[in-house]
Design an enzyme around this catalytic site. Structure first.
Site, short mmCIF file in Angstrom:
data_model
loop_
_atom_site.label_atom_id
_atom_site.label_comp_id
_atom_site.label_asym_id
_atom_site.label_seq_id
_atom_site.Cartn_x
_atom_site.Cartn_y
_atom_site.Cartn_z
N TYR A 22 0.79 -1.23 0.00
CA TYR A 22 0.00 0.00 0.00
C TYR A 22 0.83 1.28 0.00
O TYR A 22 0.27 2.38 -0.06
CB TYR A 22 -0.96 -0.01 1.21
CG TYR A 22 -1.82 -1.25 1.24
CD1 TYR A 22 -2.58 -1.62 0.13
CD2 TYR A 22 -1.87 -2.08 2.36
CE1 TYR A 22 -3.36 -2.76 0.14
CE2 TYR A 22 -2.66 -3.23 2.38
CZ TYR A 22 -3.40 -3.57 1.26
OH TYR A 22 -4.17 -4.71 1.27
N HIS A 99 -8.15 0.56 -6.06
CA HIS A 99 -7.29 -0.18 -5.13
C HIS A 99 -5.87 0.33 -5.23
O HIS A 99 -5.38 0.57 -6.34
CB HIS A 99 -7.33 -1.69 -5.43
CG HIS A 99 -8.71 -2.24 -5.30
ND1 HIS A 99 -9.31 -2.44 -4.08
CD2 HIS A 99 -9.63 -2.56 -6.23
CE1 HIS A 99 -10.54 -2.88 -4.27
NE2 HIS A 99 -10.77 -2.96 -5.58
C1 DQA Z 1 -7.22 -2.82 -1.12
C2 DQA Z 1 -7.10 -4.30 -1.53
C3 DQA Z 1 -7.99 -5.19 -0.66
O1 DQA Z 1 -7.86 -6.54 -1.05
C4 DQA Z 1 -7.61 -5.05 0.79
O2 DQA Z 1 -8.51 -5.81 1.60
C5 DQA Z 1 -7.51 -3.64 1.24
C6 DQA Z 1 -6.94 -2.63 0.35
C7 DQA Z 1 -6.25 -1.92 -1.91
O3 DQA Z 1 -6.46 -0.72 -1.90
O4 DQA Z 1 -5.29 -2.41 -2.51
O5 DQA Z 1 -7.83 -3.33 2.39
O6 DQA Z 1 -8.55 -2.39 -1.41
#
Ligand code: DQA
Length: 150
Positions: A22, A99
């Protein structure tokens, strides 16, 4: 044009949470980037984060009285939430799913399926914080094509 930006669960922990997926920017830093990009595009944004499914659904409902489009990272609810899918369908606003990570490239099989994406115009994934900025551009493009809500 007004856009509701919604961050889902655990995204308040950005900066320290699994930075290999992230990135190292905090949610506040990402929100500052979102506000700057929105201003540059001439979009008015309301930016919210919630760890609770019901609160996210309430925000989607609120968007229908205020916004012409939604940008949403449903986070973990992406893979489970029929209720968020239903809310997005119910309000009939164009939504872009975001995402930070490339969910399709993640090890866990469950991340490869989005329950919520079929209620969205499109999905942007894998560009970390920039995914949100690309989503704002997509929304601006929808407005220019006359495909945003009136
Ligand atoms: C997410 C990807 C999801 O699988 C995960 O549960 C998240 C973050 C992303 O921004 O990459 O909490 O949404």
């Amino acid at each position: 044009m007004r856009v509701m930006v919604i961050h889902g669960p655990n995204l308040n922990l950005l900066g320290t949470r699994e930075p290999e997926w992230y990135g190292r920017r905090s949610l506040d830093e990402i929100n500052a980037m979102i506000r700057a990009e929105a201003a540059a595009l001439g979009l008015e944004v309301r930016v919210e984060q919630s760890n609770s499914e019901g609160a996210i659904i309430d925000l989607i409902h609120e968007a229908s009285g205020w916004a012409q489009a939604i940008v949403i990272n449903p986070a973990g609810y992406t893979h489970t939430s029929v209720a968020i899918y239903d809310a997005l369908k119910a309000v009939e606003l164009p939504a872009v799913e975001v995402h930070l990570s490339n969910v399709g490239a993640r090890e866990e099989e469950f991340r490869h399926r989005s329950v919520t994406a079929p209620a969205c115009v499109g999905v942007i994934a894998g560009f970390r914080a920039h995914s949100y900025l690309l989503a704002l551009r997509a929304v601006k493009d929808l407005e220019q094509q006359g495909k945003a809500a009136e």
